[in-house]
Write a protein that holds these residues in place. Structure first.
Motif, PDB file in Angstrom:
ATOM      1  N   ARG A 115      39.429 -40.509 -36.771  1.00  0.00           N
ATOM      2  CA  ARG A 115      40.853 -40.192 -36.956  1.00  0.00           C
ATOM      3  C   ARG A 115      41.268 -38.944 -36.162  1.00  0.00           C
ATOM      4  O   ARG A 115      42.329 -38.935 -35.528  1.00  0.00           O
ATOM      5  N   TYR A 116      40.451 -37.899 -36.220  1.00  0.00           N
ATOM      6  CA  TYR A 116      40.812 -36.687 -35.465  1.00  0.00           C
ATOM      7  C   TYR A 116      40.785 -36.966 -33.960  1.00  0.00           C
ATOM      8  O   TYR A 116      41.632 -36.467 -33.220  1.00  0.00           O
ATOM      9  N   TRP A 122      46.509 -38.592 -29.009  1.00  0.00           N
ATOM     10  CA  TRP A 122      47.957 -38.791 -29.083  1.00  0.00           C
ATOM     11  C   TRP A 122      48.692 -37.457 -28.920  1.00  0.00           C
ATOM     12  O   TRP A 122      49.742 -37.405 -28.265  1.00  0.00           O
ATOM     13  N   ALA A 123      48.147 -36.394 -29.521  1.00  0.00           N
ATOM     14  CA  ALA A 123      48.784 -35.070 -29.398  1.00  0.00           C
ATOM     15  C   ALA A 123      48.851 -34.656 -27.928  1.00  0.00           C
ATOM     16  O   ALA A 123      49.829 -34.055 -27.484  1.00  0.00           O
ATOM     17  N   GLU A 124      47.809 -35.007 -27.179  1.00  0.00           N
ATOM     18  CA  GLU A 124      47.803 -34.699 -25.738  1.00  0.00           C
ATOM     19  C   GLU A 124      48.935 -35.455 -25.040  1.00  0.00           C
ATOM     20  O   GLU A 124      49.687 -34.884 -24.257  1.00  0.00           O
ATOM     21  N   LYS A 125      49.064 -36.728 -25.324  1.00  0.00           N
ATOM     22  CA  LYS A 125      50.137 -37.540 -24.724  1.00  0.00           C
ATOM     23  C   LYS A 125      51.520 -37.028 -25.105  1.00  0.00           C
ATOM     24  O   LYS A 125      52.467 -37.090 -24.321  1.00  0.00           O
ATOM     25  N   LYS A 128      51.794 -32.010 -27.819  1.00  0.00           N
ATOM     26  CA  LYS A 128      51.730 -31.147 -28.997  1.00  0.00           C
ATOM     27  C   LYS A 128      50.547 -30.181 -28.850  1.00  0.00           C
ATOM     28  O   LYS A 128      49.527 -30.328 -29.520  1.00  0.00           O
ATOM     29  N   LYS A 129      50.715 -29.212 -27.955  1.00  0.00           N
ATOM     30  CA  LYS A 129      49.601 -28.323 -27.594  1.00  0.00           C
ATOM     31  C   LYS A 129      49.042 -27.531 -28.773  1.00  0.00           C
ATOM     32  O   LYS A 129      47.838 -27.382 -28.908  1.00  0.00           O
ATOM     33  N   ASP A 130      49.927 -26.991 -29.598  1.00  0.00           N
ATOM     34  CA  ASP A 130      49.461 -26.166 -30.725  1.00  0.00           C
ATOM     35  C   ASP A 130      48.689 -27.004 -31.740  1.00  0.00           C
ATOM     36  O   ASP A 130      47.740 -26.536 -32.354  1.00  0.00           O
ATOM     37  N   ALA A 131      49.109 -28.248 -31.895  1.00  0.00           N
ATOM     38  CA  ALA A 131      48.435 -29.144 -32.846  1.00  0.00           C
ATOM     39  C   ALA A 131      47.023 -29.459 -32.361  1.00  0.00           C
ATOM     40  O   ALA A 131      46.092 -29.531 -33.166  1.00  0.00           O
ATOM     41  N   LEU A 134      44.302 -27.005 -33.505  1.00  0.00           N
ATOM     42  CA  LEU A 134      43.967 -27.105 -34.931  1.00  0.00           C
ATOM     43  C   LEU A 134      43.162 -28.368 -35.214  1.00  0.00           C
ATOM     44  O   LEU A 134      42.203 -28.355 -35.987  1.00  0.00           O
ATOM     45  N   LEU A 135      43.555 -29.460 -34.573  1.00  0.00           N
ATOM     46  CA  LEU A 135      42.849 -30.728 -34.786  1.00  0.00           C
ATOM     47  C   LEU A 135      41.445 -30.678 -34.183  1.00  0.00           C
ATOM     48  O   LEU A 135      40.490 -31.208 -34.754  1.00  0.00           O
ATOM     49  N   GLU A 136      41.337 -30.008 -33.034  1.00  0.00           N
ATOM     50  CA  GLU A 136      40.012 -29.836 -32.396  1.00  0.00           C
ATOM     51  C   GLU A 136      39.096 -29.017 -33.308  1.00  0.00           C
ATOM     52  O   GLU A 136      37.903 -29.284 -33.388  1.00  0.00           O
ATOM     53  N   ALA A 137      39.661 -28.017 -33.959  1.00  0.00           N
ATOM     54  CA  ALA A 137      38.858 -27.174 -34.864  1.00  0.00           C
ATOM     55  C   ALA A 137      38.310 -28.031 -36.003  1.00  0.00           C
ATOM     56  O   ALA A 137      37.125 -27.940 -36.353  1.00  0.00           O
ATOM     57  N   ASN A 138      39.158 -28.887 -36.563  1.00  0.00           N
ATOM     58  CA  ASN A 138      38.707 -29.774 -37.646  1.00  0.00           C
ATOM     59  C   ASN A 138      37.648 -30.750 -37.131  1.00  0.00           C
ATOM     60  O   ASN A 138      36.622 -30.965 -37.782  1.00  0.00           O
ATOM     61  N   LEU A 139      37.906 -31.326 -35.964  1.00  0.00           N
ATOM     62  CA  LEU A 139      36.958 -32.298 -35.397  1.00  0.00           C
ATOM     63  C   LEU A 139      35.585 -31.655 -35.178  1.00  0.00           C
ATOM     64  O   LEU A 139      34.559 -32.260 -35.502  1.00  0.00           O
ATOM     65  N   ALA A 140      35.580 -30.435 -34.660  1.00  0.00           N
ATOM     66  CA  ALA A 140      34.308 -29.746 -34.401  1.00  0.00           C
ATOM     67  C   ALA A 140      33.535 -29.548 -35.709  1.00  0.00           C
ATOM     68  O   ALA A 140      32.310 -29.719 -35.745  1.00  0.00           O
TER      69      ALA A 140
END
Ligand SMILES: [Fe+2]
Length: 163
Positions: A115-116, A122-125, A128-131, A134-140
């Motif tokens: 999901r992340y 999608w955020a890249e497309k 949504k740079k700031d998102a 945060l999502l990368e932090a969760n994924l890691a």
């Protein structure tokens, strides 16, 4: 709400993950209580703290989008958690149950990883740079938790369960 665009779909998946993380946070204490191997209990406790941070990160993403954080029922995570509960109650104690707990916890991690990964793409497309951060932090954190569980399974628990 009808989903008409990638932006709508991003919001839907974000709500899905917000619900999922909250359900995971609720389910972790039960897993911690049943875990017998010290390393496993510690890993699950650490991940409970991380999950609290992940929920806050998702709240920040909602905030960036000018939205109130709100979840939407995620049947996938409900099913994975339901199955984990079943395994914990059906397997009698010891290393075998710990092996089952690890298998269940890894199913949770893998769901979250997929999901992340999708949300980040999608955020890249959508710009949504700031998102993304945060999502990368969760994924890691999910990936690290998954790797830690593999190490505990292969280093300690599986041998004891197979003995
Ligand atoms: Fe998570």
């Amino acid at each position: 709400m009808a989903i008409k665009s990638l932006d709508d779909l991003f919001t839907h998946f974000l709500k899905d993950m917000y619900y999922a993380e909250k359900q995971v946070l609720k389910s972790l204490p039960g897993m911690i209580r049943k875990a017998e191997t010290k390393e496993l209990r510690q890993a699950l406790e650490d991940h409970r703290d991380e999950t609290e941070q992940q929920i806050e990160n998702l709240e920040k993403v909602f905030d960036q989008m000018g939205m109130r954080a709100r979840g939407v029922t995620c049947q996938a995570i409900d099913g994975i958690i339901e199955e984990a509960k079943e395994i914990m109650s059906e397997v009698e104690g010891g290393a075998t149950r710990d092996a089952g707990i690890i298998g269940s916890a890894q199913a949770v991690e893998h769901y979250e990883i997929t999901r992340y990964g999708t949300l980040i793409a999608w955020a890249e497309k959508l710009g949504k740079k700031d998102a993304i951060q945060l999502l990368e932090a969760n994924l890691a954190q999910e990936k690290a938790a998954d790797a830690k569980l593999t190490k505990i399974a292969e280093g300690v628990v599986n041998d004891m369960a197979a003995a």
